[in-house]
Design an enzyme around this catalytic site. Sequence first.
Site, PDB file in Angstrom:
ATOM      1  N   CYS A 103       0.801  -1.228   0.000  1.00 41.63           N
ATOM      2  CA  CYS A 103       0.000   0.000   0.000  1.00 41.63           C
ATOM      3  C   CYS A 103       0.832   1.275   0.000  1.00 41.63           C
ATOM      4  O   CYS A 103       0.300   2.358  -0.188  1.00 41.63           O
ATOM      5  CB  CYS A 103      -0.932   0.010   1.216  1.00 41.63           C
ATOM      6  N   GLU A 150      -7.560  -5.817  -0.237  1.00 43.43           N
ATOM      7  CA  GLU A 150      -7.538  -4.821   0.847  1.00 43.43           C
ATOM      8  C   GLU A 150      -6.396  -3.863   0.602  1.00 43.43           C
ATOM      9  O   GLU A 150      -5.303  -4.271   0.200  1.00 43.43           O
ATOM     10  CB  GLU A 150      -7.363  -5.544   2.190  1.00 43.43           C
ATOM     11  N   ARG A 189      -8.659   2.798  11.837  1.00 42.28           N
ATOM     12  CA  ARG A 189      -7.895   2.184  10.743  1.00 42.28           C
ATOM     13  C   ARG A 189      -8.826   2.077   9.552  1.00 42.28           C
ATOM     14  O   ARG A 189      -9.620   1.138   9.435  1.00 42.28           O
ATOM     15  CB  ARG A 189      -7.376   0.812  11.161  1.00 42.28           C
ATOM     16  N   ARG A 209      -9.682   1.517   5.752  1.00 46.14           N
ATOM     17  CA  ARG A 209      -9.142   0.745   4.635  1.00 46.14           C
ATOM     18  C   ARG A 209     -10.190   0.573   3.545  1.00 46.14           C
ATOM     19  O   ARG A 209     -11.404   0.596   3.809  1.00 46.14           O
ATOM     20  CB  ARG A 209      -8.675  -0.637   5.114  1.00 46.14           C
TER      21      ARG A 209
END
Length: 316
Positions: free
Chosen positions: A75, A113, A157, A159
């Site tokens: 990422c 993800e 968090r 995502r």
Amino acid sequence: MMPLKVCSLFAGIGGIDLAFKQSGFEVVWANEFDKDACKTYIHNFPDTLLSECDIRKVNAKDIPDFDILAAGFPCQSFSVCGNKKGFADERGNLFFEIMRIGGEKQPQIIFLENVANLTEHDNGKTFNRIHNELSERNYYIRYIIADACNYGIPQHRTRTYIVAFKDFDMCNKFQFPKEQPLEKHIFDIIDRSVKADDSFYLSENSLQYQKMKAAITDENQIYRFSDYGIQKSKDGISFTLKANMGTWHNRVPIVKDDFGIRTITPKECLALQGFPKSFDFPDIPMKSMYKQCGNTVVVPVVKDIIRELVRIANDN
């Protein structure tokens, strides 16, 4: 029904894989290149065949057949905290390895993800390219941008989760889990009454200790040193655990417990990611443990998404 089979790419320490296994799936093959992450993976998934080579060298024909392809692909090239070069970055280009293997194996479902910024990167062009790559392989796509604290875990968090289906009806039936009230907070997970190893406590003679002691105005929050001074959590919800905890030790979150002021332990980082106590690290450097904690996923969020996959798979 026979358990559906999963192939895991960029497996890391196996956060996504753990969610699938907890949901009754069989992870038949996984790939990870980081040597210390491989050690942690093998320690916790001894029955899964793990390929430890560069994914670009993987021959898709050598991978056992599977139903679902899962990947938390690198990422850094899309993150607001990274270099944001996207597909111009070698790590960003690794996305196309997922497409190469997916194109060869034609799984029924692809689960991806990545960071929240994925949809906005390069004015949306990056996400459009991902969408088009999947569409060209006859996949129908659903996605959501979700913050873990809205799904029962006390950590901010956020995502992007993408679920792509070969079957249009399955895609049409699929719904991402609904948000839920947060019932746990940081110190429902971190036990301040239990003394950690002495090595985690800040020396009272250190400048770091003096600065943090002055900054801790609310002992029910978590703190850390940042580029902008000392950061404090809000509402008993942890800020995002980052992989740079393994690069700069002073970026590891800090708490005040019944015995002093200390950094949280790698096991506590795992707990804030929703990992069970049974998940453990092998004998690897501490910095690798922290890096792995920051690079993994929030297991219960992935598991909530998988629960919906189970529902529609049973319907079909």
